[in-house]
Design a protein around this motif. Sequence first.
Motif, PDB file in Angstrom:
ATOM      1  N   THR A  63      46.728  41.000  39.586  1.00  0.00           N
ATOM      2  CA  THR A  63      47.160  41.328  40.937  1.00  0.00           C
ATOM      3  C   THR A  63      46.739  40.191  41.865  1.00  0.00           C
ATOM      4  OG1 THR A  63      45.094  42.433  41.553  1.00  0.00           O
ATOM      5  CG2 THR A  63      46.793  43.796  40.492  1.00  0.00           C
ATOM      6  N   ALA A  64      47.334  40.156  43.043  1.00  0.00           N
ATOM      7  CA  ALA A  64      46.970  39.105  44.001  1.00  0.00           C
ATOM      8  C   ALA A  64      45.500  39.225  44.402  1.00  0.00           C
ATOM      9  CB  ALA A  64      47.871  39.186  45.228  1.00  0.00           C
ATOM     10  N   ASP A  65      45.018  40.453  44.613  1.00  0.00           N
ATOM     11  CA  ASP A  65      43.620  40.643  45.007  1.00  0.00           C
ATOM     12  C   ASP A  65      42.663  40.155  43.926  1.00  0.00           C
ATOM     13  OD1 ASP A  65      43.893  41.600  47.550  1.00  0.00           O
ATOM     14  OD2 ASP A  65      43.771  43.711  46.993  1.00  0.00           O
ATOM     15  N   ALA A 122      46.837  29.033  46.289  1.00  0.00           N
ATOM     16  CA  ALA A 122      46.690  29.154  44.838  1.00  0.00           C
ATOM     17  C   ALA A 122      47.130  30.538  44.363  1.00  0.00           C
ATOM     18  CB  ALA A 122      45.238  28.890  44.434  1.00  0.00           C
ATOM     19  N   VAL A 123      46.772  31.575  45.115  1.00  0.00           N
ATOM     20  CA  VAL A 123      47.177  32.940  44.752  1.00  0.00           C
ATOM     21  C   VAL A 123      48.698  33.057  44.744  1.00  0.00           C
ATOM     22  CG1 VAL A 123      47.198  35.352  45.511  1.00  0.00           C
ATOM     23  CG2 VAL A 123      45.061  34.053  45.535  1.00  0.00           C
ATOM     24  N   ARG A 124      49.339  32.547  45.786  1.00  0.00           N
ATOM     25  CA  ARG A 124      50.801  32.637  45.846  1.00  0.00           C
ATOM     26  C   ARG A 124      51.449  31.916  44.673  1.00  0.00           C
ATOM     27  NH1 ARG A 124      49.872  32.154  51.469  1.00  0.00           N
ATOM     28  NH2 ARG A 124      50.200  29.901  51.452  1.00  0.00           N
ATOM     29  N   CYS A 164      35.209  40.893  40.812  1.00  0.00           N
ATOM     30  CA  CYS A 164      35.806  41.357  42.052  1.00  0.00           C
ATOM     31  C   CYS A 164      35.185  42.706  42.413  1.00  0.00           C
ATOM     32  CB  CYS A 164      37.313  41.493  41.898  1.00  0.00           C
ATOM     33  SG  CYS A 164      37.773  42.630  40.558  1.00  0.00           S
ATOM     34  N   PRO A 165      35.393  43.209  43.622  1.00  0.00           N
ATOM     35  CA  PRO A 165      34.876  44.531  43.984  1.00  0.00           C
ATOM     36  C   PRO A 165      35.511  45.625  43.113  1.00  0.00           C
ATOM     37  CG  PRO A 165      35.452  43.286  45.946  1.00  0.00           C
ATOM     38  CD  PRO A 165      35.973  42.510  44.782  1.00  0.00           C
ATOM     39  N   PRO A 166      34.816  46.754  42.941  1.00  0.00           N
ATOM     40  CA  PRO A 166      35.335  47.842  42.097  1.00  0.00           C
ATOM     41  C   PRO A 166      36.735  48.311  42.473  1.00  0.00           C
ATOM     42  CG  PRO A 166      33.033  48.223  42.599  1.00  0.00           C
ATOM     43  CD  PRO A 166      33.447  47.038  43.418  1.00  0.00           C
ATOM     44  N   LEU A 167      37.049  48.404  43.745  1.00  0.00           N
ATOM     45  CA  LEU A 167      38.381  48.857  44.147  1.00  0.00           C
ATOM     46  C   LEU A 167      39.465  47.866  43.717  1.00  0.00           C
ATOM     47  CD1 LEU A 167      37.833  50.393  47.722  1.00  0.00           C
ATOM     48  CD2 LEU A 167      38.439  51.595  45.594  1.00  0.00           C
ATOM     49  N   VAL A 168      39.135  46.595  43.774  1.00  0.00           N
ATOM     50  CA  VAL A 168      40.091  45.572  43.326  1.00  0.00           C
ATOM     51  C   VAL A 168      40.281  45.666  41.818  1.00  0.00           C
ATOM     52  CG1 VAL A 168      40.524  43.086  43.125  1.00  0.00           C
ATOM     53  CG2 VAL A 168      39.584  44.041  45.247  1.00  0.00           C
ATOM     54  N   LEU A 169      39.186  45.868  41.083  1.00  0.00           N
ATOM     55  CA  LEU A 169      39.295  46.016  39.633  1.00  0.00           C
ATOM     56  C   LEU A 169      40.096  47.266  39.290  1.00  0.00           C
ATOM     57  CD1 LEU A 169      38.621  45.073  36.798  1.00  0.00           C
ATOM     58  CD2 LEU A 169      36.415  46.246  36.980  1.00  0.00           C
ATOM     59  N   ALA A 170      39.918  48.345  40.058  1.00  0.00           N
ATOM     60  CA  ALA A 170      40.689  49.564  39.808  1.00  0.00           C
ATOM     61  C   ALA A 170      42.186  49.289  39.949  1.00  0.00           C
ATOM     62  CB  ALA A 170      40.262  50.666  40.773  1.00  0.00           C
TER      63      ALA A 170
END
Length: 283
Positions: A128-130, A152-154, A184-190
Amino acid sequence: MSTDYQQSREALGIRLRELRLTAAGGRLTGPQLATLLGWPHSKVYKLEGGRQTARAEDLTAWAAAVGHPEVAEELQTRLRGFESHIRSWRRQLASGHRPVQDTWNAAVEQARTIHVWEESVIPGMLQTADYARHVFLRYAELQGTRPDTEEAVRSRIRRQDWLYRGGHRLHALVWEAALHTQVCPPLVLAGQLDRLAGAVGMDTVELAVIPLGAPLKIPPASGFWILDERLVITEDWHSESWLDDGDTVSMYLKVWRALRQAAVAGAEAQAVISRAQRLLSAR
């Protein structure tokens, strides 16, 4: 392919052309040399133009055919010098991460089948982008590179267009540890795990996961990508290598297949991802 690697290949091609033009029996045309070697004449011009990597036996045969067998060792030394070309991160990242991603995009664009192995992160084409953003931030901090994270993400996400074209196939193989690694933060990993679960049903993706307790044929090591069984890209902490000699590509394919024997796919892979999701939500 990296600039340094290509320049080395072109330099070897120039040397081969010099040998053809100064053959012991007199100047040879490309077709004449090809006839002596039993090759299609296009191979002569590809080698001279730096558009194909010579094999060791090609160079030995070339030296003999032009009547200069004594230069075979020189040619072999040149080949050994760039077969495993290393592109240092310090040099590559001097202009930021986006140019590196653009180079990857150009290589992927030419491929129809990709095999990838990742032991600690989600493969870039399924990120994902995040998630990608946090990966780039970690590496930028480590390398002290120019902060061009959003560009870089784009560029990396743009590469995923490849997955939505017919005739393409991504064989993604990951170790279960990658599903739990919190770069990454847990929400991003989710969110990343949701994205990965959704990839299981795509007709252009075969996602296989090696469970942590699975018996392995060989020890897992650094991640790598194989493009069309013609090019391997692998990296470590200080450099990235682009390898296209046949023996090396065959070895990496052998490694990938050995690791794949320990993996599960389909509903079983989905179950491993679901387990990682449950553990993450319980924290």
